[in-house]
Scaffold this active site. Structure first.
Site, PDB file in Angstrom:
ATOM      1  N   CYS A   1      -5.251   0.613   3.887  1.00 36.80           N
ATOM      2  CA  CYS A   1      -5.242  -0.796   4.278  1.00 36.80           C
ATOM      3  C   CYS A   1      -6.620  -1.420   4.126  1.00 36.80           C
ATOM      4  O   CYS A   1      -6.759  -2.576   3.749  1.00 36.80           O
ATOM      5  CB  CYS A   1      -4.780  -0.913   5.722  1.00 36.80           C
ATOM      6  SG  CYS A   1      -5.813   0.033   6.859  1.00 36.80           S
TER       7      CYS A   1
ATOM      8  N   GLN B   1       0.814  -1.221   0.000  1.00 39.42           N
ATOM      9  CA  GLN B   1       0.000   0.000   0.000  1.00 39.42           C
ATOM     10  C   GLN B   1       0.847   1.271   0.000  1.00 39.42           C
ATOM     11  O   GLN B   1       0.311   2.367  -0.205  1.00 39.42           O
ATOM     12  CB  GLN B   1      -0.953  -0.003   1.197  1.00 39.42           C
ATOM     13  CG  GLN B   1      -0.271   0.162   2.535  1.00 39.42           C
ATOM     14  CD  GLN B   1      -1.226   0.043   3.713  1.00 39.42           C
ATOM     15  OE1 GLN B   1      -1.558  -1.052   4.153  1.00 39.42           O
ATOM     16  NE2 GLN B   1      -1.657   1.177   4.234  1.00 39.42           N
TER      17      GLN B   1
ATOM     18  N   ASN C   1      -0.694  -9.293   4.954  1.00 41.56           N
ATOM     19  CA  ASN C   1      -0.609  -7.847   5.148  1.00 41.56           C
ATOM     20  C   ASN C   1      -0.383  -7.170   3.790  1.00 41.56           C
ATOM     21  O   ASN C   1      -0.222  -7.845   2.774  1.00 41.56           O
ATOM     22  CB  ASN C   1       0.516  -7.533   6.144  1.00 41.56           C
ATOM     23  CG  ASN C   1       0.321  -6.184   6.817  1.00 41.56           C
ATOM     24  OD1 ASN C   1      -0.588  -5.423   6.489  1.00 41.56           O
ATOM     25  ND2 ASN C   1       1.196  -5.869   7.767  1.00 41.56           N
TER      26      ASN C   1
ATOM     27  N   HIS D   1      -5.802  -0.959  11.784  1.00 39.38           N
ATOM     28  CA  HIS D   1      -5.275  -1.517  10.535  1.00 39.38           C
ATOM     29  C   HIS D   1      -6.182  -2.633  10.023  1.00 39.38           C
ATOM     30  O   HIS D   1      -6.737  -3.390  10.813  1.00 39.38           O
ATOM     31  CB  HIS D   1      -3.859  -2.048  10.796  1.00 39.38           C
ATOM     32  CG  HIS D   1      -3.133  -2.500   9.561  1.00 39.38           C
ATOM     33  ND1 HIS D   1      -2.977  -1.688   8.463  1.00 39.38           N
ATOM     34  CD2 HIS D   1      -2.532  -3.676   9.254  1.00 39.38           C
ATOM     35  CE1 HIS D   1      -2.296  -2.356   7.529  1.00 39.38           C
ATOM     36  NE2 HIS D   1      -2.026  -3.558   7.990  1.00 39.38           N
TER      37      HIS D   1
END
Ligand SMILES: *[C@@H]1O[C@H](CO)[C@@H](O)[C@H](O)[C@H]1NC(C)=O
Ligand SMILES: *[C@@H]1O[C@H](CO)[C@@H](O)[C@H](O)[C@H]1NC(C)=O
Ligand SMILES: *[C@@H]1O[C@H](CO)[C@@H](O)[C@H](O)[C@H]1NC(C)=O
Length: 340
Positions: free
Chosen positions: A147, A141, A304, A283
């Site tokens: 996110c 990102q 992630n 997040h």
């Protein structure tokens, strides 16, 4: 026979040199550390393409880098945890700065009550959706706090693959640019609002049609980004219940909100992460499996969006079934999944 006389002066001066050198070494050790640290910082700057606006900024960033470096070294040296840390692209940020860039922000609030996996009993002891072909490669990102878009996209890619057999990388940038009623691009958003948008928008286009730029852009005309995958609805996993989360993840990749603001989370490198972290959700990520480590610790496998350099090739294994009902870093607090 002794040492030839003519060699004596050389030997004497050699010893003088050695003694002198060892004194110099002990005196220089401290300076050398600083010099080595400067070198580490320079190397790191080159690796991550970091350029500072002036010497003052560089000096300030060097001090932060040094502090993080020392923290990571001493953490790993202590070796008291089930995970280790490493220097990564967050190394010149203070923890406050690192936290500030996380973009999970509940601007709206509505929770679905139905949970289709409530009565699921067939839950394998471990599962990795990557092995089932339901997970695209790890994305990055960058400096944009979206996110939430990466999390929602990964869950949508997963459910689409499970339904159709086709794994298609979908567009986060379309969410950043076009899903602006409830979400705020790089300033943050929520996975559930992203799912709502995908439903209204009749799907999302592919990553290649609408590539990631990592900045807030304007939404380009719809015909330029025809939908490639769609969802019908979404549901929230009953909150604060890791066994409910397990039932969901056993059936598909699930969007999870976590507290990823801690120092250890920032510099996580490998192993099963056991904290420190709180439950201040900041997040969005995606649970794409679970299992039990070699040393017997249950974990969630979490994808992630900080690139493949971070963690275990972009993933983190987070301890599962902890005492707190919220789960580690609040992972069981606000999980949800799309339905195709
Ligand atoms: C969880 O999400 C809901 C919206 O679905 C939001 O209202 C709530 O504040 C979130 N909880 C936390 C702790 O962020
Ligand atoms: C789960 O089982 C109960 C009892 O049979 C039933 O009332 C409920 O509708 C089921 N839930 C789902 C999501 O199928
Ligand atoms: C947690 O979720 C499971 C599965 O849906 C359910 O059977 C159980 O009652 C829930 N536990 C609590 C404490 O709500």
């Amino acid at each position: 026979m002794g040492v030839p006389l003519k060699l004596m002066p050389i030997l004497v001066s050699f010893f003088v040199l050695v003694i002198g050198a060892s004194q110099a070494t002990s005196r220089l050790l401290h300076e050398y550390d600083e010099a080595a640290m400067v070198e580490e910082h320079e190397k790191w700057m080159a690796t991550y393409g970091r350029v500072y606006k002036d010497d003052a900024e560089k000096a300030k960033r060097f001090q932060i880098f040094k502090k993080n470096f020392e923290y990571i070294e001493s953490f790993n040296k202590a070796g008291t945890k089930t995970y280790s840390l490493s220097i990564n692209r967050f190394a010149d940020m203070t923890n406050e700065e690192f936290r500030a860039r996380n973009g999970y922000k509940p601007f709206t609030s509505s929770k679905s009550a139905s949970f289709r996996y409530e009565n699921v009993t067939d839950v394998p002891s471990s599962l990795d959706w990557r092995e089932e072909g339901a997970v695209t490669p790890v994305k990055n990102q960058g400096d944009c706090g979206c996110c939430w878009a990466f999390s929602a996209v990964a869950a949508t890619e997963g459910v689409h693959q499970l339904k159709t057999g086709e794994l298609i990388s979908l567009s986060e940038q379309e969410l950043v640019d076009c899903d602006t009623d409830e979400d705020r691009g790089c300033e943050g958003g929520l996975m559930d609002s992203a799912f709502s948008f995908i439903i209204k928008n009749h799907g999302l286009t592919t990553e290649s049609h609408y590539p990631y730029l990592g900045i807030d852009g304007s939404c380009s005309a719809n015909e330029e980004h025809p939908p490639a995958a769609t969802i019908k609805s979404y549901e929230d996993v009953p909150e604060n219940n890791e066994s409910a989360l397990l039932k969901a993840v056993a059936n598909q990749p699930v969007s999870v909100a976590i507290d990823a603001g801690g120092q250890d989370f920032a510099f996580y490198s490998s192993g099963v992460f056991t904290g420190e972290c709180g439950t201040h959700l900041d997040h969005g990520a995606t649970a794409v499996g679970y299992g039990i480590s070699e040393d017997g610790i249950k974990y969630w496998l979490v994808k992630n969006s900080w690139g493949v350099d971070w963690g275990e090739d972009g993933y983190i294994r987070m301890q599962r079934d902890i005492h707190d009902v919220q789960g580690l870093c609040g992972i069981a607090m606000n999980a949800s999944y799309p339905i195709a």
